[in-house]
Design an enzyme around this catalytic site. Structure first.
Site, PDB file in Angstrom:
ATOM      1  N   ASP A 102     -15.242   9.407  -0.065  1.00  0.00           N
ATOM      2  CA  ASP A 102     -15.789   8.654   1.062  1.00  0.00           C
ATOM      3  C   ASP A 102     -16.366   9.576   2.152  1.00  0.00           C
ATOM      4  O   ASP A 102     -15.851  10.667   2.380  1.00  0.00           O
ATOM      5  CB  ASP A 102     -14.611   7.847   1.643  1.00  0.00           C
ATOM      6  CG  ASP A 102     -15.040   6.786   2.601  1.00  0.00           C
ATOM      7  OD1 ASP A 102     -16.235   6.693   2.907  1.00  0.00           O
ATOM      8  OD2 ASP A 102     -14.156   6.032   3.051  1.00  0.00           O
ATOM      9  N   TRP A 121       0.852  -1.182   0.000  1.00  0.00           N
ATOM     10  CA  TRP A 121       0.000   0.000   0.000  1.00  0.00           C
ATOM     11  C   TRP A 121       0.901   1.250   0.000  1.00  0.00           C
ATOM     12  O   TRP A 121       1.880   1.327   0.740  1.00  0.00           O
ATOM     13  CB  TRP A 121      -0.912   0.008   1.232  1.00  0.00           C
ATOM     14  CG  TRP A 121      -1.718   1.278   1.296  1.00  0.00           C
ATOM     15  CD1 TRP A 121      -2.822   1.582   0.561  1.00  0.00           C
ATOM     16  CD2 TRP A 121      -1.439   2.426   2.102  1.00  0.00           C
ATOM     17  NE1 TRP A 121      -3.255   2.857   0.849  1.00  0.00           N
ATOM     18  CE2 TRP A 121      -2.419   3.404   1.803  1.00  0.00           C
ATOM     19  CE3 TRP A 121      -0.454   2.749   3.038  1.00  0.00           C
ATOM     20  CZ2 TRP A 121      -2.450   4.659   2.406  1.00  0.00           C
ATOM     21  CZ3 TRP A 121      -0.487   3.997   3.642  1.00  0.00           C
ATOM     22  CH2 TRP A 121      -1.487   4.935   3.323  1.00  0.00           C
ATOM     23  N   ASP A 146      -2.183   5.443  -3.360  1.00  0.00           N
ATOM     24  CA  ASP A 146      -2.547   6.513  -2.429  1.00  0.00           C
ATOM     25  C   ASP A 146      -1.340   7.397  -2.137  1.00  0.00           C
ATOM     26  O   ASP A 146      -1.486   8.454  -1.532  1.00  0.00           O
ATOM     27  CB  ASP A 146      -3.086   5.918  -1.118  1.00  0.00           C
ATOM     28  CG  ASP A 146      -4.564   5.575  -1.238  1.00  0.00           C
ATOM     29  OD1 ASP A 146      -5.184   5.962  -2.241  1.00  0.00           O
ATOM     30  OD2 ASP A 146      -5.089   4.907  -0.330  1.00  0.00           O
ATOM     31  N   ASP A 194     -14.235   1.990  -5.333  1.00  0.00           N
ATOM     32  CA  ASP A 194     -13.124   1.628  -4.448  1.00  0.00           C
ATOM     33  C   ASP A 194     -13.299   0.208  -3.911  1.00  0.00           C
ATOM     34  O   ASP A 194     -14.410  -0.368  -3.973  1.00  0.00           O
ATOM     35  CB  ASP A 194     -13.088   2.639  -3.286  1.00  0.00           C
ATOM     36  CG  ASP A 194     -11.697   2.833  -2.714  1.00  0.00           C
ATOM     37  OD1 ASP A 194     -10.826   1.999  -2.985  1.00  0.00           O
ATOM     38  OD2 ASP A 194     -11.511   3.816  -1.976  1.00  0.00           O
ATOM     39  N   CYS A 195     -12.250  -0.327  -3.352  1.00  0.00           N
ATOM     40  CA  CYS A 195     -12.262  -1.686  -2.794  1.00  0.00           C
ATOM     41  C   CYS A 195     -11.097  -1.743  -1.829  1.00  0.00           C
ATOM     42  O   CYS A 195      -9.957  -1.898  -2.246  1.00  0.00           O
ATOM     43  CB  CYS A 195     -12.092  -2.680  -3.944  1.00  0.00           C
ATOM     44  SG  CYS A 195     -11.552  -4.304  -3.453  1.00  0.00           S
TER      45      CYS A 195
HETATM   46  C1  DGJ Z   1      -8.767   4.518  -0.667  1.00  0.00           C
HETATM   47  C2  DGJ Z   1      -8.545   5.313  -1.903  1.00  0.00           C
HETATM   48  O1  DGJ Z   1      -7.356   4.897  -2.517  1.00  0.00           O
HETATM   49  C3  DGJ Z   1      -8.521   6.795  -1.550  1.00  0.00           C
HETATM   50  O2  DGJ Z   1      -8.264   7.543  -2.701  1.00  0.00           O
HETATM   51  C4  DGJ Z   1      -9.830   7.182  -0.922  1.00  0.00           C
HETATM   52  O3  DGJ Z   1     -10.871   7.089  -1.847  1.00  0.00           O
HETATM   53  C5  DGJ Z   1     -10.106   6.304   0.278  1.00  0.00           C
HETATM   54  N1  DGJ Z   1     -10.009   4.911  -0.047  1.00  0.00           N
HETATM   55  C6  DGJ Z   1     -11.468   6.591   0.844  1.00  0.00           C
HETATM   56  O4  DGJ Z   1     -11.803   5.717   1.829  1.00  0.00           O
END
Ligand code: DGJ
Length: 743
Positions: free
Chosen positions: A369, A201, A553, A484-485
């Site tokens: 979100d 991540w 991210d 998203d997931c």
């Molecule tokens: C993970 C995504 O990668 C982010 O850009 C964001 O949308 C968050 N989730 C929101 O929970």
């Protein structure tokens, strides 16, 4: 195109095939069906040639009626020469349980328990259009009614082959698929180098290259809901010597599957390498009922003799033409609120942000979100996931008011969803305890405080579809979805699948695709971003339904140079979302210049910017819009790799070679480090080009020596230009517009 009608007729007159339907012409599509149903004894000399404009994969039928791979390489000039290539040592799709003692492509246990398969040639079909030649080879077990069909789609001008298989169970009982590769390819070279990508991540897509030894090496994932995180489902395989950007023989490959994948590279004592690509068979012995067909995902590859640059340009044009939703259509620039607000917002704040998006001249506002959940409001990641009603405190007038307000400001509006998941603190969890993937007799296991829904259950899949459809029906002007997931599958058990748990990984992804199919049937062109807690869903299985993906991210621009560089090998720039954020300590210009090499967006507090910064950003967005056709659809040339020095440079050139955009980044430059000139690629040597630095702050003099001068393409490609004259400042950047001018 290699096989002509007369060539195929020749094959028939040679008496080696029985022609079932001699020759069918459907519009501009030509179809040939050649069969061996009259038992042919002796080696069939007529090869099966799967060719693109510059590459060829050649198979043949052996005396034992099995299909062998004879050749994979450059397309031969004389098509007769293919017949001279000796039969290959290995079958094209090796079966388990028979003589071969390396890894098979396919392994089946029949209903009677027999764990073997012997595949013999039955027939082939060739369908030809101007750009695509589809070859279908049907194989059948010698003793059991199990058939395997090999598919090879050869995209002529893109030099890409898409290959997959269909395994059909025509027995009375269920058979078990233990291995079910999409593709098996054989190579014979002196040595092999594998370039692969690993990460985690917020640190995706780190490049590594390794020489293959006489053993087996696997690149795989076991994440269930996504393919990418620790390893990415893409690779380069270089033959004889490591390939670089412009030289070397290699293939670039990727699997179109949003779940567990496996690439296996196994070299034998004679330096033969087999590459098996497909779904990871780990914990996935698949139950195939009587009368059912299992279709594997596609393995997509391109062969290049001109290095990684050519291979990635091939994949880019294939992706834009065939692999990505609306790959040749424009994309929307956007302002996302995740980095700026997280879940802390309300209607007034959001409507204020719409004005910020307008200040930067952006096309769309993307609400992330935190907008839903009432009994359990989504104020952080512990609650509310699964309850897709707008939160009445934050959004008393619902999503529709936001869409209306944005539309009134001439701004499009998009929204974030994560419909495959649930927080235990949610009404959905309370109402449907049987809809969750979790092990019986074990504690629930959370990632980001959430569980995965049991998508294998058609009721759950229907619910997921309804979440999206309901939102879009209620808000017909909704213009974008970020899907998203945020967790992988672990401790997973499907209440729906009962005693077929080993089908779960596969059935989950197939069910997800059926949901996407339904969405696309009703909303064929709605732009959607594929996201998975950063770069988890970066594969052509998903991108078929999506216009772009979220690569990571980690938006620190220094990190992003590497991350976007890695993805750029396999995915075109219009799919790689890149947002200007407040991560990293670099200047706004550096952050902007890095985001501009991909699909530009912003995720930043515009109200904290100075007036100069807002003006700079607006001008940058306008530059991007003016040049986006070149950046999105041009040919990409990587000029200086961040893996080989303290700078990175790349350029996009349009098809006519009249416009190019060059991006140059000084990275962690050492004290007194010097850089030479950068040679440009892909221009027309006969043309004259004006070189101008863009994206500078008002009043700041350009650092580009000779800014605004006109130079020939010949000069630029052979002498190059010096982009780092004077003192080189770390973490600075330049964007240069290159325009052909008439003499
Ligand atoms: C993970 C995504 O990668 C982010 O850009 C964001 O949308 C968050 N989730 C929101 O929970």
């Amino acid at each position: 195109m290699f096989y002509t009608t007369s060539k195929m007729a020749g094959a028939n007159t040679a008496g080696q095939y029985k022609t079932v339907h001699p020759f069918k012409k459907i519009g501009c599509i030509f179809t040939f069906i050649l069969s061996a149903s009259t038992a042919v004894v002796g080696q069939n000399k007529e090869p099966i040639v799967i060719a693109t404009n510059n590459s060829a994969l050649v198979l043949s039928i052996g005396a034992n009626q099995r299909v062998y791979q004879n050749y994979l390489g450059k397309r031969l000039i004389n098509k007769q020469d293919y017949a001279l290539i000796p039969q290959g040592r290995y079958e094209a799709y090796i079966t388990g349980g028979m003589e071969d003692q390396f890894q098979p492509a396919v392994k089946v246990t029949h209903a009677d328990g027999n764990p073997s398969l012997e595949l013999q040639y039955v027939t082939q079909h060739v369908t030809q259009t101007e750009d695509l030649v589809e070859t279908v080879i049907e194989l059948k077990d010698a003793r059991y009614p199990t058939t395997v069909t090999l598919h090879y789609d050869a995209y002529q001008k893109e030099d890409v082959i898409k290959t997959w298989t269909e395994i059909s169970n025509k027995e009375k009982g269920e058979i078990i698929l233990e291995n079910y590769a999409s593709s098996m390819l054989h190579f014979s070279a002196k040595a092999y180098w594998l370039t692969h990508f690993h990460g985690d991540w917020a640190s995706e897509m780190k490049q590594e290259e390794t020489r293959l030894t006489h053993s087996a090496l696997e690149i795989d994932s076991k994440l269930g809901t996504r393919a990418d995180m620790y390893r990415t489902p893409v690779f380069f395989l270089s033959l004889n010597k490591p390939a670089d950007e412009t030289t070397g023989e290699l293939i670039a490959g990727t699997l179109a599957w949003t779940g567990n994948f496996n690439f296996r590279f196994e070299t034998d004592e004679r330096d033969n390498l087999r590459v098996i690509s497909g779904i990871n068979a780990y914990a996935s012995a698949y139950h195939l009922g009587s009368g059912k067909t299992f279709v594997t995902p596609a393995f997509i590859f391109t062969y290049s003799t001109a290095g990684k640059g050519q291979a990635s340009r091939n994949l880019h044009s294939w992706a834009r033409n065939y692999g990505v939703l609306d790959g040749n259509q424009p994309r929307l620039t956007l302002l996302n609120n995740w980095e700026a607000t997280h879940t802390d917002f309300d209607e007034t704040k959001l409507v204020g942000l719409f004005d910020d998006a307008k200040k930067l001249d952006l096309d769309l506002f993307l609400l992330d979100d935190g907008w839903f959940g009432n009994k359990y409001p989504r104020n952080d990641d512990r609650t509310g996931l699964g309850d897709w009603d707008a939160n009445k405190t934050k959004l008393p007038n619902g999503v529709s008011k936001l869409v209306k307000e944005a539309t009134a400001k001439n701004l499009k509006f998009g929204i974030w969803l994560e419909p495959e998941m649930v927080n235990p603190k949610s009404e959905l969890y309370e109402q449907h305890p049987d809809w969750l993937l979790k092990l019986p007799n074990r504690a629930e296991n959370y990632q980001r405080n959430q569980l995965v829904l049991d998508l294998a259950n058609p009721k759950v899949a229907d619910y997921v579809y309804q979440v999206v459809d309901h939102l879009l029906t209620e808000n017909p002007n909704l213009a974008y979805i970020k899907w998203d997931c945020n967790r992988t599958m672990s401790n997973a058990w499907s209440p729906y699948l009962k005693d077929r748990q080993s089908d779960l990984y596969v059935d989950y992804t197939l069910a997800l695709y059926r949901v996407f199919d339904r969405i696309r049937a009703k909303y064929p062109h709605l732009p959607m971003m594929l996201c998975s807690g950063g770069g988890g869903r970066t594969d052509y299985g998903g991108l078929k339904y999506f216009t772009e993906f979220w690569p990571s991210d980690d938006t620190d621009p220094l990190e992003r140079v590497y991350i976007q560089w890695g993805y750029s090998y396999f995915f075109p720039s219009n799919t790689i979302s890149a947002h200007v954020t407040s991560w990293g300590k670099q200047s706004l210009k550096f952050r902007t210049d890095v985001a501009m090499m991909g699909k530009l967006g912003y995720d930043i507090n515009v109200d904290k910017m100075t007036a100069e910064e807002v003006a700079f950003s607006k001008a940058a967005v306008d530059n991007y819009k003016r040049l986006s056709d070149v950046i999105w659809h041009g040919d990409l040339y990587r000029l200086a790799s961040p893996y080989e020095g303290n700078r990175a440079a790349l350029m996009y050139v349009d098809q006519q070679k009249t416009k190019a955009v060059l991006f140059h980044y000084n990275l962690n430059v050492r004290y007194k480090e010097l850089f030479g000139a950068i040679k440009l690629w892909g221009l027309d040597p006969q043309k004259q080009y004006k070189i101008e630095e863009i994206n500078t702050f008002t009043g700041i003099k350009s650092n580009l020596a000779g800014n605004g001068q006109t130079l020939s393409g010949d000069y630029l490609m052979n002498q190059g230009i010096n982009l780092s004259s004077g003192k080189i400042v770390p973490l600075t950047s330049m964007v240069i517009e290159i325009s052909a001018v008439s003499k």
